[in-house]
Scaffold this motif. Structure first.
Motif, mmCIF file in Angstrom:
data_model
loop_
_atom_site.group_PDB
_atom_site.id
_atom_site.type_symbol
_atom_site.label_atom_id
_atom_site.label_comp_id
_atom_site.label_asym_id
_atom_site.label_seq_id
_atom_site.Cartn_x
_atom_site.Cartn_y
_atom_site.Cartn_z
ATOM 1 N N ASP A 58 -39.540 31.120 -13.808
ATOM 2 C CA ASP A 58 -39.410 29.770 -13.243
ATOM 3 C C ASP A 58 -40.681 29.296 -12.543
ATOM 4 O OD1 ASP A 58 -36.753 29.608 -14.036
ATOM 5 O OD2 ASP A 58 -35.994 30.378 -12.130
ATOM 6 N N LEU A 59 -41.616 30.212 -12.265
ATOM 7 C CA LEU A 59 -42.774 29.886 -11.433
ATOM 8 C C LEU A 59 -44.081 29.903 -12.214
ATOM 9 C CD1 LEU A 59 -41.869 32.100 -8.353
ATOM 10 C CD2 LEU A 59 -41.803 29.612 -8.447
ATOM 11 N N THR A 60 -44.999 29.038 -11.787
ATOM 12 C CA THR A 60 -46.380 29.091 -12.268
ATOM 13 C C THR A 60 -47.294 29.138 -11.044
ATOM 14 O OG1 THR A 60 -46.616 26.684 -12.360
ATOM 15 C CG2 THR A 60 -45.914 27.793 -14.377
ATOM 16 N N ILE A 61 -48.334 29.933 -11.155
ATOM 17 C CA ILE A 61 -49.295 30.077 -10.065
ATOM 18 C C ILE A 61 -50.679 29.799 -10.644
ATOM 19 C CG2 ILE A 61 -50.285 31.629 -8.347
ATOM 20 C CD1 ILE A 61 -47.602 33.216 -8.578
ATOM 21 N N GLY A 62 -51.374 28.848 -10.033
ATOM 22 C CA GLY A 62 -52.712 28.499 -10.483
ATOM 23 C C GLY A 62 -53.727 28.704 -9.385
ATOM 24 N N ILE A 63 -54.901 29.179 -9.770
ATOM 25 C CA ILE A 63 -55.993 29.384 -8.820
ATOM 26 C C ILE A 63 -57.186 28.586 -9.302
ATOM 27 C CG2 ILE A 63 -57.629 31.065 -7.885
ATOM 28 C CD1 ILE A 63 -55.416 33.167 -8.119
ATOM 29 N N GLU A 64 -57.705 27.749 -8.397
ATOM 30 C CA GLU A 64 -58.894 26.966 -8.705
ATOM 31 C C GLU A 64 -59.791 26.953 -7.474
ATOM 32 O OE1 GLU A 64 -60.186 22.456 -9.960
ATOM 33 O OE2 GLU A 64 -58.086 23.010 -10.080
ATOM 34 N N ILE A 70 -48.636 26.849 -6.240
ATOM 35 C CA ILE A 70 -47.390 27.478 -6.671
ATOM 36 C C ILE A 70 -46.432 26.360 -7.023
ATOM 37 C CG2 ILE A 70 -45.530 29.040 -6.012
ATOM 38 C CD1 ILE A 70 -47.559 29.993 -3.746
ATOM 39 N N GLU A 71 -45.909 26.390 -8.259
ATOM 40 C CA GLU A 71 -44.975 25.354 -8.716
ATOM 41 C C GLU A 71 -43.848 25.975 -9.499
ATOM 42 O OE1 GLU A 71 -46.106 21.467 -10.504
ATOM 43 O OE2 GLU A 71 -48.138 22.257 -10.181
ATOM 44 N N SER A 72 -42.673 25.358 -9.391
ATOM 45 C CA SER A 72 -41.573 25.767 -10.255
ATOM 46 C C SER A 72 -41.608 24.887 -11.498
ATOM 47 C CB SER A 72 -40.237 25.632 -9.532
ATOM 48 O OG SER A 72 -40.049 24.306 -9.099
ATOM 49 N N LYS A 73 -41.150 25.431 -12.596
ATOM 50 C CA LYS A 73 -41.112 24.674 -13.847
ATOM 51 C C LYS A 73 -39.990 23.645 -13.773
ATOM 52 C CE LYS A 73 -43.084 28.434 -16.476
ATOM 53 N NZ LYS A 73 -42.872 29.442 -17.501
ATOM 54 N N ALA A 74 -40.035 22.646 -14.620
ATOM 55 C CA ALA A 74 -39.065 21.543 -14.594
ATOM 56 C C ALA A 74 -37.633 22.022 -14.790
ATOM 57 C CB ALA A 74 -39.425 20.509 -15.645
ATOM 58 N N GLU A 75 -37.431 23.058 -15.601
ATOM 59 C CA GLU A 75 -36.080 23.537 -15.882
ATOM 60 C C GLU A 75 -35.549 24.563 -14.876
ATOM 61 O OE1 GLU A 75 -39.081 25.969 -18.144
ATOM 62 O OE2 GLU A 75 -38.710 23.835 -17.969
ATOM 63 N N ALA A 76 -36.301 24.841 -13.838
ATOM 64 C CA ALA A 76 -35.876 25.807 -12.816
ATOM 65 C C ALA A 76 -34.702 25.264 -12.004
ATOM 66 C CB ALA A 76 -37.042 26.131 -11.891
ATOM 67 N N LYS A 77 -33.902 26.176 -11.421
ATOM 68 C CA LYS A 77 -32.747 25.799 -10.597
ATOM 69 C C LYS A 77 -33.170 25.034 -9.351
ATOM 70 C CE LYS A 77 -30.489 30.114 -11.812
ATOM 71 N NZ LYS A 77 -30.033 31.388 -11.300
ATOM 72 N N ALA A 92 -59.818 35.489 -8.989
ATOM 73 C CA ALA A 92 -58.597 35.607 -9.793
ATOM 74 C C ALA A 92 -58.492 36.953 -10.502
ATOM 75 C CB ALA A 92 -58.529 34.469 -10.814
ATOM 76 N N THR A 93 -59.624 37.592 -10.799
ATOM 77 C CA THR A 93 -59.579 38.868 -11.516
ATOM 78 C C THR A 93 -59.028 40.004 -10.660
ATOM 79 O OG1 THR A 93 -61.873 39.370 -10.922
ATOM 80 C CG2 THR A 93 -61.500 38.244 -13.025
ATOM 81 N N THR A 94 -59.153 39.896 -9.342
ATOM 82 C CA THR A 94 -58.629 40.950 -8.464
ATOM 83 C C THR A 94 -57.341 40.530 -7.770
ATOM 84 O OG1 THR A 94 -59.963 40.210 -6.583
ATOM 85 C CG2 THR A 94 -60.944 41.876 -8.029
ATOM 86 N N SER A 95 -56.799 39.382 -8.142
ATOM 87 C CA SER A 95 -55.576 38.878 -7.511
ATOM 88 C C SER A 95 -54.355 39.276 -8.325
ATOM 89 C CB SER A 95 -55.645 37.351 -7.392
ATOM 90 O OG SER A 95 -56.727 36.973 -6.580
ATOM 91 N N GLU A 96 -53.217 39.357 -7.633
ATOM 92 C CA GLU A 96 -51.964 39.686 -8.312
ATOM 93 C C GLU A 96 -50.793 39.032 -7.597
ATOM 94 O OE1 GLU A 96 -50.923 44.009 -6.398
ATOM 95 O OE2 GLU A 96 -52.467 43.964 -7.957
ATOM 96 N N ALA A 97 -49.705 38.844 -8.341
ATOM 97 C CA ALA A 97 -48.487 38.240 -7.791
ATOM 98 C C ALA A 97 -47.307 39.146 -8.107
ATOM 99 C CB ALA A 97 -48.269 36.860 -8.391
#
Length: 123
Positions: A58-64, A70-77, A92-97
């Motif tokens: 349900d989640l997308t995480i973007g780094i810029e 951090i955003e939830s997708k449109a179809e998420a609850k 971003a190469t050393t980051s994790e979720a």
């Protein structure tokens, strides 16, 4: 009344760096209805964010640069949308979720700025 503590990072850090950290924490605490916990060490920031009822799909995480979104997708609850600006760029190469029991934990690597100062020889 909501109280946001003043936070200082390092004793000898430049004032602009201190203000960036303060702005980050103040926006994180006052702008969000979710519980956010932020910790840091020399190499990483660790953000823990409550996202009950959401799965990793349900989640997308973007780094810029220095911003993590951090955003939830449109179809998420549930719908969630948050952005946090950090004082240094994120590696971003050393980051994790990790998502576990409704808590999203982001371990974000700090990108150390490279100095482009050239030394000039004196004749």
């Amino acid at each position: 009344m909501f109280f946001a503590p003043a936070i200082r990072t390092a004793r000898f850090a430049p004032r602009s760096f201190d203000r960036s950290v303060e702005r980050f924490f103040n926006e994180a605490f006052t702008g969000a209805q979710r519980s956010v916990n932020v910790e840091q060490d020399d190499k990483t920031w660790t953000l823990s964010l409550d996202v009950p009822g959401l799965s990793r799909d349900d989640l997308t995480i973007g780094i810029e640069g220095a911003v993590v979104r951090i955003e939830s997708k449109a179809e998420a609850k549930r719908q969630i949308k948050a952005a946090y600006e950090l004082p240094l760029e994120i590696d971003a190469t050393t980051s994790e979720a990790k998502l576990e029991n409704g808590v999203l934990t982001l371990k974000l690597g700090k990108r150390v700025p490279v100095s482009n100062v050239a030394q000039l020889a004196i004749n």
